[in-house]
Write an enzyme that holds these catalytic residues in place. Structure first.
Site, short mmCIF file in Angstrom:
data_model
loop_
_atom_site.label_atom_id
_atom_site.label_comp_id
_atom_site.label_asym_id
_atom_site.label_seq_id
_atom_site.Cartn_x
_atom_site.Cartn_y
_atom_site.Cartn_z
N ASP A 186 -11.56 -3.72 -4.69
CA ASP A 186 -11.46 -2.69 -3.81
C ASP A 186 -13.04 -2.31 -3.19
OD1 ASP A 186 -10.15 -0.70 -1.80
OD2 ASP A 186 -11.37 0.60 -3.28
N GLU A 218 -6.82 -7.51 -3.54
CA GLU A 218 -8.21 -7.05 -4.33
C GLU A 218 -8.39 -7.45 -5.47
OE1 GLU A 218 -8.21 -2.90 -1.42
OE2 GLU A 218 -7.02 -3.01 -3.43
#
EC number: 3.1.26.3
Length: 226
Positions: A45, A117
């Site tokens: 992320d 992610e």
């Protein structure tokens, strides 16, 4: 996991893992194993946010911080990541627990987005920042070419509110109708009631805020503003 499926995934990603255990972990949901992908997701992320911010900074030298933030939010939000996941056919590669399998977790937008992610985090640990940066830019090439500053980059709730206010219509109402899963892995379902639409629109997400944004986006599509 089927090696044919894994090899096909790596071809679609444009990256072959040196340490296959990192790939396996990135594909493993919390419901399937204690060695799951959430730490990789945390790492990925942050890397994704940096890479996209850096790309936007250099592509748009005259654009202010507000517009760059909105463009970044559009590019890294859950439904964009889920779109990428579907392009990779990621759902067929996920390792899910029996409950998630039964409830269709391999199609769930939040799980697909989180796995993308996690893959980014895995690629970084398997290689280096330059490699993962180039990989992300390859994945996002078309989206980066097409994105531009302006009102379109405002989040869906803001755009829906501004649309209704501009027509002197009541603001939308958001109602939580279902919360599934345990505290660490919940899915919220929101009904959004909008003037001009005969029925509520539905949005789901891993948080109330994300579900509301998803519902607002569906409302915009029904109003033909997307």
């Amino acid at each position: 996991m089927n090696p044919i499926v894994i090899n096909r995934l790596q071809r679609k990603l444009g990256y072959t893992f040196n340490h296959q255990e990192l790939l396996q972990q990135a594909l493993t949901h919390r419901s399937a194993s204690s060695k799951h992908n959430e730490r990789l997701e945390f790492l990925g992320d942050s890397i994704l946010s940096f890479v996209i911010a850096n790309a936007l900074y250099h592509r748009f030298p005259r654009v202010d911080e507000g517009d760059m933030s909105r463009m970044r939010a559009t590019l890294v939000r859950g439904n964009t990541l889920a779109e990428l996941a579907r392009e990779f056919d990621l759902g067929e590669c996920l390792r899910l627990g029996p409950g998630e399998l039964k409830s269709g977790g391999f199609r769930r937008e939040s799980i697909l987005a989180d796995t993308v992610e996690a893959l980014i985090g895995g690629v970084f640990l398997d290689s280096n920042i330059q490699t993962v940066e180039q990989l992300i830019l390859n994945w996002y090439k078309t989206r980066l070419d097409e994105i531009s500053p302006g009102d379109k980059q405002k989040d869906p709730k803001t755009r829906l509110q501004e649309y209704l206010q501009g027509r002197h219509l009541p603001l939308p109402s958001y109602l939580v109708v279902q919360v599934r899963g345990e505290a660490h892995d919940q899915e919220f379902t929101i009904h959004c009631q909008v003037s001009g639409l005969s029925e509520p629109v539905v949005g789901t997400g891993s948080s109330r805020r994300k579900a509301e944004q998803a519902a607002a986006e569906q409302a915009l599509k029904k109003l033909e503003l997307e």
